[in-house]
Scaffold this active site. Structure first.
Site, mmCIF file in Angstrom:
data_model
loop_
_atom_site.group_PDB
_atom_site.id
_atom_site.type_symbol
_atom_site.label_atom_id
_atom_site.label_comp_id
_atom_site.label_asym_id
_atom_site.label_seq_id
_atom_site.Cartn_x
_atom_site.Cartn_y
_atom_site.Cartn_z
ATOM 1 C CG ASP A 133 -2.130 0.738 1.378
ATOM 2 O OD1 ASP A 133 -1.689 2.034 1.239
ATOM 3 O OD2 ASP A 133 -3.109 0.515 1.339
ATOM 4 C CG HIS A 151 4.068 2.675 8.047
ATOM 5 N ND1 HIS A 151 4.064 3.043 9.311
ATOM 6 C CD2 HIS A 151 4.818 1.638 7.946
ATOM 7 C CE1 HIS A 151 4.691 2.125 9.873
ATOM 8 N NE2 HIS A 151 5.240 1.175 9.347
#
Length: 457
Positions: free
Chosen positions: A202, A205
């Site tokens: 992604d 984070h």
């Protein structure tokens, strides 16, 4: 007498019904054993709505499912309609008071709970909407079902595109996420597998998963994401390495805007190979957030669908039990294209690049109607060769501290992950306090508006 040559293109034709029944994929000719793939999807998860101006659109899951079935891939894997998770199941990670809040609050009675909004981080990015708790139980239930299929050997690869909500914390919601289905699935895997590797691609984070396993060596968390100290959630630098028994078992790969396909794949392959060699996991959970694609509404990378899918292919090539979950992704037509393509990667299929005309909502994919639109090159790549090389050096230096894979006694299945040493408990509390102060400082400086600013008409 004139003898006409056989011309298959001219003389061999199919009627309309037969043509429509032809598969829109090719089975790759690799003779090795094909993985047993399962697909976990409860269609009710697509019916919920965060709000008109909110970028999280659960109907992207419906679009994904339409693509998967229109290509005929549902015939090549086990299809499950998982039950929702129970309160007891999500209580394996989340705090009882927080669960009771999610269960009780609605858009109709929210005023009586307003005093708890700050405590549970409820606001613009994590709003109260109709069916919030049911929605959370549905996507969490699918990830738990995927973990069960891996444990009992029914699946080699289990897919839940409705999951991957990696920001949710034990005590609070965060970043559009309310229940952390990834943590729940990993906790279940730890009942059987000594070591689990969590990989996150992604653009944001994977802070919620990292925090959950920050003090254990049973889970290695590895996140590739944008980091500049301000971009949500503001965490994920190299110095976040874990505490107590978990020290050196958290690894972050902070990236800059505009990274392209070749740079990302080379870096990913290098880091993954080194991590698996050092840690030797027995199962992997891969979060495939689609907001790292080029052109995403909230993203700032230049990745195309094939490059993102190549990461799935690299992880799959190691032949370990694998759960693939979704995550971020805020341009629904590209999210659904990506997860459809990555389903084909898991199945070793080559899809027709032209989307099936039988897809409901075909208009969403115009004007090209292609599985692989050009999504790259829109932003300058600020990840210089020198910077990427420095990342590799720091990663290798960090992995050097592992000194081999940790051993696990059978009596530790599953472990008491909250049973830290006194020093570890203090380190973990310092870590949480630092995050709290960062969040407070961000509020005072206006940096928190980076997430609220994503609410657009």
């Amino acid at each position: 007498m004139v003898v006409e040559e056989w011309n298959e293109d001219i003389t061999l034709t199919y009627d309309t019904q037969t043509s429509q029944a032809l598969p829109l994929f090719e089975i790759n000719s690799d003779t090795s054993r094909k993985p047993q793939v399962s697909y976990h999807f409860n269609e009710k998860v697509s019916n919920y709505h965060y709000g008109v101006r909110h970028p999280m659109k659960p109907f992207r899951l419906m679009l994904t499912d339409h693509l998967v079935t229109s290509y005929g891939m549902n015939d090549k894997m086990d299809i499950y309609r998982p039950r929702p998770a129970t309160e007891t199941e999500i209580g394996a990670f989340h705090d009882d008071e927080y669960i009771n809040f999610l269960k009780s609050v609605t858009p109709h009675n929210y005023k009586q709970f307003a005093a708890s909004f700050a405590k549970f981080n409820i606001g613009d990015d994590c709003p109260i909407f109709d069916g919030l708790f049911d929605y959370s139980l549905i996507y969490a239930g699918a990830s738990l079902d995927a973990s069960r299929k891996l444990i009992n050997g029914q699946s080699d690869i289990a897919i839940n595109w409705s999951g991957g909500l990696h920001h949710a914390k034990k005590f609070e919601a965060s970043g559009f996420c309310y229940v952390n289905d990834i943590v729940l699935a990993i906790l279940n895997l730890l009942r059987y597998y000594p070591r689990v590797l969590y990989i996150d691609i992604d653009i944001h984070h994977g802070d919620g998963v990292q925090e959950a396993f920050y003090a254990t060596d049973r889970v290695f968390t590895l996140s590739f994401h944008k980091y500049n100290g301000e971009y949500f959630p503001g965490t994920g630098n190299f110095d976040e390495i874990g505490v107590d028994r978990g020290k050196n078992f958290s690894l972050n790969v902070p990236l800059r805007d505009g990274i392209d396909d070749d740079s990302y794949i080379r870096l990913f392959k290098c880091v993954i190979e080194s991590t698996l060699t050092c840690y030797r996991p027995e199962a992997i959970v891969l979060q495939c957030g689609a907001d790292s694609l080029g052109g995403d509404r909230l993203g700032c990378f230049n990745l195309n669908i094939r490059a993102h899918g190549e990461c799935v292919s690299i992880v799959k090539s190691y032949g370990l039990p694998l759960i693939c979950v979704g995550g971020g992704g805020y341009t629904p037509r590209n999210v659904s294209r990506l997860w459809c393509y990555e389903t084909s990667v898991c199945l070793d299929l080559t899809l027709d690049t032209k989307l099936p005309t039988s897809i409901p909502f075909l208009k969403f994919f115009g004007p090209d109607y292609s599985l692989h639109p050009n999504l790259g090159g829109k932003l300058d790549n600020k990840n210089t060769k020198k910077y990427l090389e420095s990342i590799k050096i720091q990663v290798m230096e960090r992995l050097r501290f592992l000194n081999g894979a940790p051993s696990v006694q059978l009596s530790e299945i599953p472990p008491d992950l909250s049973g830290f040493t006194l020093d570890g408990d203090e380190e973990m509390e310092d870590y949480r306090q630092d995050r709290f102060m960062d969040k407070k400082d961000d509020t005072m400086s206006g940096q928190d508006e980076s997430r609220q600013g994503e609410m657009v008409d």
